[in-house]
Design a protein around this motif. Structure first.
Motif, PDB file in Angstrom:
ATOM      1  N   ALA A  97      16.882   0.998   3.483  1.00  0.00           N
ATOM      2  CA  ALA A  97      16.499   0.463   2.118  1.00  0.00           C
ATOM      3  C   ALA A  97      15.284   0.932   2.062  1.00  0.00           C
ATOM      4  CB  ALA A  97      16.598  -1.082   2.093  1.00  0.00           C
ATOM      5  N   SER A  98      14.383   1.015   2.989  1.00  0.00           N
ATOM      6  CA  SER A  98      13.127   1.197   3.019  1.00  0.00           C
ATOM      7  C   SER A  98      12.784   2.699   3.004  1.00  0.00           C
ATOM      8  CB  SER A  98      12.165   0.679   4.351  1.00  0.00           C
ATOM      9  OG  SER A  98      12.328  -0.545   4.286  1.00  0.00           O
ATOM     10  N   PHE A  99      13.654   3.467   3.621  1.00  0.00           N
ATOM     11  CA  PHE A  99      13.616   4.865   3.644  1.00  0.00           C
ATOM     12  C   PHE A  99      14.001   5.474   2.471  1.00  0.00           C
ATOM     13  CE2 PHE A  99      15.858   9.103   5.214  1.00  0.00           C
ATOM     14  CZ  PHE A  99      14.607   9.621   5.448  1.00  0.00           C
ATOM     15  N   LEU A 100      15.089   4.862   1.609  1.00  0.00           N
ATOM     16  CA  LEU A 100      15.517   5.197   0.595  1.00  0.00           C
ATOM     17  C   LEU A 100      14.604   4.973  -0.726  1.00  0.00           C
ATOM     18  CD1 LEU A 100      19.254   4.291   0.341  1.00  0.00           C
ATOM     19  CD2 LEU A 100      18.161   6.670   0.537  1.00  0.00           C
ATOM     20  N   ILE A 101      13.970   3.386  -0.706  1.00  0.00           N
ATOM     21  CA  ILE A 101      13.039   3.140  -1.934  1.00  0.00           C
ATOM     22  C   ILE A 101      11.781   3.699  -1.716  1.00  0.00           C
ATOM     23  CG2 ILE A 101      12.201   1.239  -2.827  1.00  0.00           C
ATOM     24  CD1 ILE A 101      14.518  -0.372  -1.992  1.00  0.00           C
ATOM     25  N   PHE A 102      11.233   4.013  -0.611  1.00  0.00           N
ATOM     26  CA  PHE A 102       9.765   4.297  -0.547  1.00  0.00           C
ATOM     27  C   PHE A 102       9.430   5.705   0.033  1.00  0.00           C
ATOM     28  CE2 PHE A 102       9.805  -0.281  -0.235  1.00  0.00           C
ATOM     29  CZ  PHE A 102       8.810  -0.837  -0.942  1.00  0.00           C
ATOM     30  N   TYR A 103      10.643   6.572   0.203  1.00  0.00           N
ATOM     31  CA  TYR A 103      10.445   7.944   0.721  1.00  0.00           C
ATOM     32  C   TYR A 103      11.504   8.904  -0.196  1.00  0.00           C
ATOM     33  CZ  TYR A 103       9.512  11.685   3.588  1.00  0.00           C
ATOM     34  OH  TYR A 103       8.935  13.068   4.285  1.00  0.00           O
ATOM     35  N   ILE A 104      12.907   8.793   0.030  1.00  0.00           N
ATOM     36  CA  ILE A 104      13.829   9.549  -0.351  1.00  0.00           C
ATOM     37  C   ILE A 104      13.692   9.492  -2.092  1.00  0.00           C
ATOM     38  CG2 ILE A 104      16.202  10.267  -0.729  1.00  0.00           C
ATOM     39  CD1 ILE A 104      14.810  11.107   2.057  1.00  0.00           C
ATOM     40  N   ILE A 105      13.992   8.374  -2.648  1.00  0.00           N
ATOM     41  CA  ILE A 105      14.140   8.429  -4.323  1.00  0.00           C
ATOM     42  C   ILE A 105      12.773   9.021  -4.924  1.00  0.00           C
ATOM     43  CG2 ILE A 105      14.571   6.879  -6.079  1.00  0.00           C
ATOM     44  CD1 ILE A 105      16.398   5.215  -4.317  1.00  0.00           C
ATOM     45  N   PRO A 106      11.586   8.257  -4.422  1.00  0.00           N
ATOM     46  CA  PRO A 106      10.308   8.846  -5.110  1.00  0.00           C
ATOM     47  C   PRO A 106      10.215  10.316  -4.944  1.00  0.00           C
ATOM     48  CG  PRO A 106       9.824   6.796  -3.895  1.00  0.00           C
ATOM     49  CD  PRO A 106      11.328   7.345  -3.633  1.00  0.00           C
ATOM     50  N   LEU A 107      10.466  10.806  -3.726  1.00  0.00           N
ATOM     51  CA  LEU A 107      10.028  12.491  -3.568  1.00  0.00           C
ATOM     52  C   LEU A 107      11.172  13.025  -4.170  1.00  0.00           C
ATOM     53  CD1 LEU A 107       9.252  12.426   0.446  1.00  0.00           C
ATOM     54  CD2 LEU A 107       7.684  12.485  -1.513  1.00  0.00           C
ATOM     55  N   PHE A 108      12.460  12.700  -4.315  1.00  0.00           N
ATOM     56  CA  PHE A 108      13.624  13.205  -5.220  1.00  0.00           C
ATOM     57  C   PHE A 108      13.076  13.461  -6.563  1.00  0.00           C
ATOM     58  CE2 PHE A 108      17.312  13.086  -7.873  1.00  0.00           C
ATOM     59  CZ  PHE A 108      17.871  14.444  -7.390  1.00  0.00           C
ATOM     60  N   LEU A 117       0.034   9.132  12.733  1.00  0.00           N
ATOM     61  CA  LEU A 117       0.085  10.078  11.531  1.00  0.00           C
ATOM     62  C   LEU A 117       0.168   9.265  10.327  1.00  0.00           C
ATOM     63  CD1 LEU A 117       0.244  12.841  11.041  1.00  0.00           C
ATOM     64  CD2 LEU A 117       2.800  12.790  11.348  1.00  0.00           C
ATOM     65  N   ALA A 118       0.967   8.074  10.235  1.00  0.00           N
ATOM     66  CA  ALA A 118       1.270   7.423   8.881  1.00  0.00           C
ATOM     67  C   ALA A 118      -0.184   6.618   8.345  1.00  0.00           C
ATOM     68  CB  ALA A 118       2.081   6.393   9.110  1.00  0.00           C
ATOM     69  N   PHE A 119      -1.084   6.191   9.281  1.00  0.00           N
ATOM     70  CA  PHE A 119      -2.165   5.820   9.036  1.00  0.00           C
ATOM     71  C   PHE A 119      -3.345   6.795   8.699  1.00  0.00           C
ATOM     72  CE2 PHE A 119      -0.955   1.819  11.269  1.00  0.00           C
ATOM     73  CZ  PHE A 119      -1.141   1.016  10.404  1.00  0.00           C
ATOM     74  N   ALA A 120      -3.106   8.124   9.282  1.00  0.00           N
ATOM     75  CA  ALA A 120      -3.996   9.247   8.922  1.00  0.00           C
ATOM     76  C   ALA A 120      -3.825   9.688   7.520  1.00  0.00           C
ATOM     77  CB  ALA A 120      -3.788  10.415   9.764  1.00  0.00           C
ATOM     78  N   ASN A 121      -2.542   9.460   6.950  1.00  0.00           N
ATOM     79  CA  ASN A 121      -2.506   9.768   5.544  1.00  0.00           C
ATOM     80  C   ASN A 121      -3.426   9.112   4.592  1.00  0.00           C
ATOM     81  OD1 ASN A 121      -0.572   8.888   2.728  1.00  0.00           O
ATOM     82  ND2 ASN A 121      -0.662  11.187   3.503  1.00  0.00           N
ATOM     83  N   SER A 122      -3.747   7.905   5.076  1.00  0.00           N
ATOM     84  CA  SER A 122      -4.797   7.081   4.049  1.00  0.00           C
ATOM     85  C   SER A 122      -6.170   7.633   4.071  1.00  0.00           C
ATOM     86  CB  SER A 122      -4.671   5.744   4.621  1.00  0.00           C
ATOM     87  OG  SER A 122      -3.471   5.134   4.392  1.00  0.00           O
ATOM     88  N   CYS A 123      -6.434   8.569   4.953  1.00  0.00           N
ATOM     89  CA  CYS A 123      -7.661   9.256   5.036  1.00  0.00           C
ATOM     90  C   CYS A 123      -7.820  10.603   4.730  1.00  0.00           C
ATOM     91  CB  CYS A 123      -8.548   8.919   6.225  1.00  0.00           C
ATOM     92  SG  CYS A 123      -7.847  10.013   7.707  1.00  0.00           S
ATOM     93  N   VAL A 124      -6.763  11.336   4.278  1.00  0.00           N
ATOM     94  CA  VAL A 124      -6.796  12.742   4.124  1.00  0.00           C
ATOM     95  C   VAL A 124      -6.920  13.270   2.736  1.00  0.00           C
ATOM     96  CG1 VAL A 124      -5.532  13.126   6.155  1.00  0.00           C
ATOM     97  CG2 VAL A 124      -4.369  12.930   4.253  1.00  0.00           C
ATOM     98  N   SER A 169       0.878  -1.031   0.056  1.00  0.00           N
ATOM     99  CA  SER A 169      -0.049   0.191   0.047  1.00  0.00           C
ATOM    100  C   SER A 169       0.896   1.405  -0.144  1.00  0.00           C
ATOM    101  CB  SER A 169      -0.810  -0.125   1.221  1.00  0.00           C
ATOM    102  OG  SER A 169      -1.611   1.095   1.308  1.00  0.00           O
ATOM    103  N   VAL A 170       1.751   1.304   0.805  1.00  0.00           N
ATOM    104  CA  VAL A 170       2.939   2.375   0.861  1.00  0.00           C
ATOM    105  C   VAL A 170       3.659   2.646  -0.527  1.00  0.00           C
ATOM    106  CG1 VAL A 170       4.704   3.349   1.664  1.00  0.00           C
ATOM    107  CG2 VAL A 170       3.308   2.058   3.331  1.00  0.00           C
ATOM    108  N   GLY A 171       4.126   1.349  -1.227  1.00  0.00           N
ATOM    109  CA  GLY A 171       4.501   1.362  -2.622  1.00  0.00           C
ATOM    110  C   GLY A 171       3.520   2.191  -3.360  1.00  0.00           C
ATOM    111  N   VAL A 172       2.317   1.794  -3.613  1.00  0.00           N
ATOM    112  CA  VAL A 172       1.328   2.059  -4.360  1.00  0.00           C
ATOM    113  C   VAL A 172       0.860   3.825  -4.232  1.00  0.00           C
ATOM    114  CG1 VAL A 172      -1.343   2.072  -4.922  1.00  0.00           C
ATOM    115  CG2 VAL A 172       0.040   0.133  -4.706  1.00  0.00           C
TER     116      VAL A 172
END
Length: 370
Positions: free
Chosen positions: A215-226, A312-319, A125-128
């Motif tokens: 690895a999770s921080f880079l693949i699912f956060y830093i690289i996509p946002l960059f 806060l992480a789960f709240a992102n799925s409803c905002v 779900s986070v990747g999607v």
């Protein structure tokens, strides 16, 4: 980034509120004190989770229904947003209740299969979410920077294929989470307490947690946002250039088209900002735990930080649906119709009946005079 890490909730409550209770001399008193202090805290946190789940399901399901039933709203950004909402619904239905249950009991209640399945769904779900936001940014880049490119003959089919590719790619990246997640034993040195819980790696050694968190921080956060930042850099540059090059009395149709593209670009940027803000605390807490893995932090500050990061992480799925509700008047109108789909026809019928009755009475009243 996994949400299946041990929380050490009992130890935190005991260390904070009852340091004078000895486990060896009065185990029954200690256990009763722990449960009396743990249960209200767990109920409050679980209530917050319940509100997030309920609000998120109403918003995302209504969003999906709106985009797929209203033909005029089936454009490229809205199809991507439907895929994003579907991933949020999956996260809220499966992972959020499991994470909430960990505040009410010390035991993992979902077995070894659940221990492998739940982290896999959560990471998918986070990747999607993040990869769909990157695809939306790329779509806005094409619409604003290169608007003269030839469009595909079947854009809906093309976007559905791209969304399915994002899902398959996210599931592939989540396979290691399902492989390595298992029931592992953890011990707390302060209380000499050992318990078994679901975690993405064993408690022995600290290299695996460091690799996993980074690895999770880079693949699912830093690289996509960059990548998203690069797209928006070129979008902003193109908009600034077009604002200077466009004459004061330009074509009204071109101006309206540019304003529409700007609004869509701002909408996607808001979704990206919400994702970045909501998921950053969870990554920071996970990195801190991974690099201090041999030392279990049972402080109140760490506990509050962990709970706030998870919520806060789960709240992102409803905002996202409600952010779109505030940003788009057309979606706001259709959203209201989907929520109140049964009220307008009744009002119209009552009005029509009232009008017909007044017409009949007027005819009857005029008949004697005629």
């Amino acid at each position: 980034m996994s949400l299946e890490e041990p929380l050490f909730l009992n130890s935190i409550v005991t260390d904070l509120f009852s340091p004078n209770i000895s486990r060896t001399d009065s185990n029954n008193t200690s256990t009763a004190t722990e449960h009396s202090m743990l249960y209200p805290c767990g109920i409050a946190i679980t209530t917050v989770y319940g509100i997030i789940i309920m609000v998120g399901l109403i918003g995302n399901i209504t969003l999906i229904k709106t985009f797929w039933t209203v033909k005029s709203m089936r454009n490229v950004p809205n199809l991507f947003l439907s895929s994003l909402a579907l991933g949020d619904v999956l996260l809220l239905v499966t992972c959020a209740p499991v994470d909430a249950s960990r505040y009410l009991t010390d035991e993992w209640l979902f077995g070894r299969v659940g221990c492998k399945l739940i982290p896999f769904i959560q990471l998918t779900s986070v990747g999607v979410s993040v990869f769909t936001l990157a695809a939306l940014s790329a779509d806005r880049y094409k619409a604003i920077v290169t608007p003269m490119d030839i469009q595909a003959s079947n854009p809906t089919v093309k976007i559905c294929v791209r969304a399915a590719t994002i899902w398959m790619f996210s599931m592939t990246l989540a396979i290691p989470e399902a492989v390595f997640s298992d029931l592992h034993a953890f011990s707390i040195a302060e209380t000499n307490e050992t318990f078994v819980t679901c975690a993405p790696y064993p408690s022995v050694g600290d290299l695996h947690p460091k690799i996993h968190s980074m690895a999770s921080f880079l693949i699912f956060y830093i690289i996509p946002l960059f990548i998203i930042s690069i797209y928006y850099f070129f979008i902003a540059r193109s908009l600034i250039r077009s604002a200077y090059s466009m004459p004061a009395e330009g074509n009204i149709h071109i101006r309206r088209q540019m304003e529409s593209r700007k609004r869509l670009a701002r909408m996607v940027l808001v979704f990206v900002a919400l994702f970045a803000v909501c998921w950053l605390p969870n990554h920071v807490v996970y990195l801190y735990r991974s690099y201090h893995y041999t030392e279990v932090d049972t402080s109140l500050l760490h506990f509050i930080s962990s709970v706030c990061a998870r919520v806060l992480a789960f709240a992102n799925s409803c905002v996202n649906p409600f952010a779109l509700y505030l940003l788009s008047k057309s979606f706001q109108k259709q959203f209201n119709k989907q929520l109140c789909c049964c009220r307008p026809p009744r009002i119209i019928r009552s009005q029509s009946r009232g009008r017909s009755s007044t017409r009949v009475t007027s005819l009857k009243s005029t008949k004697p005079s005629l």
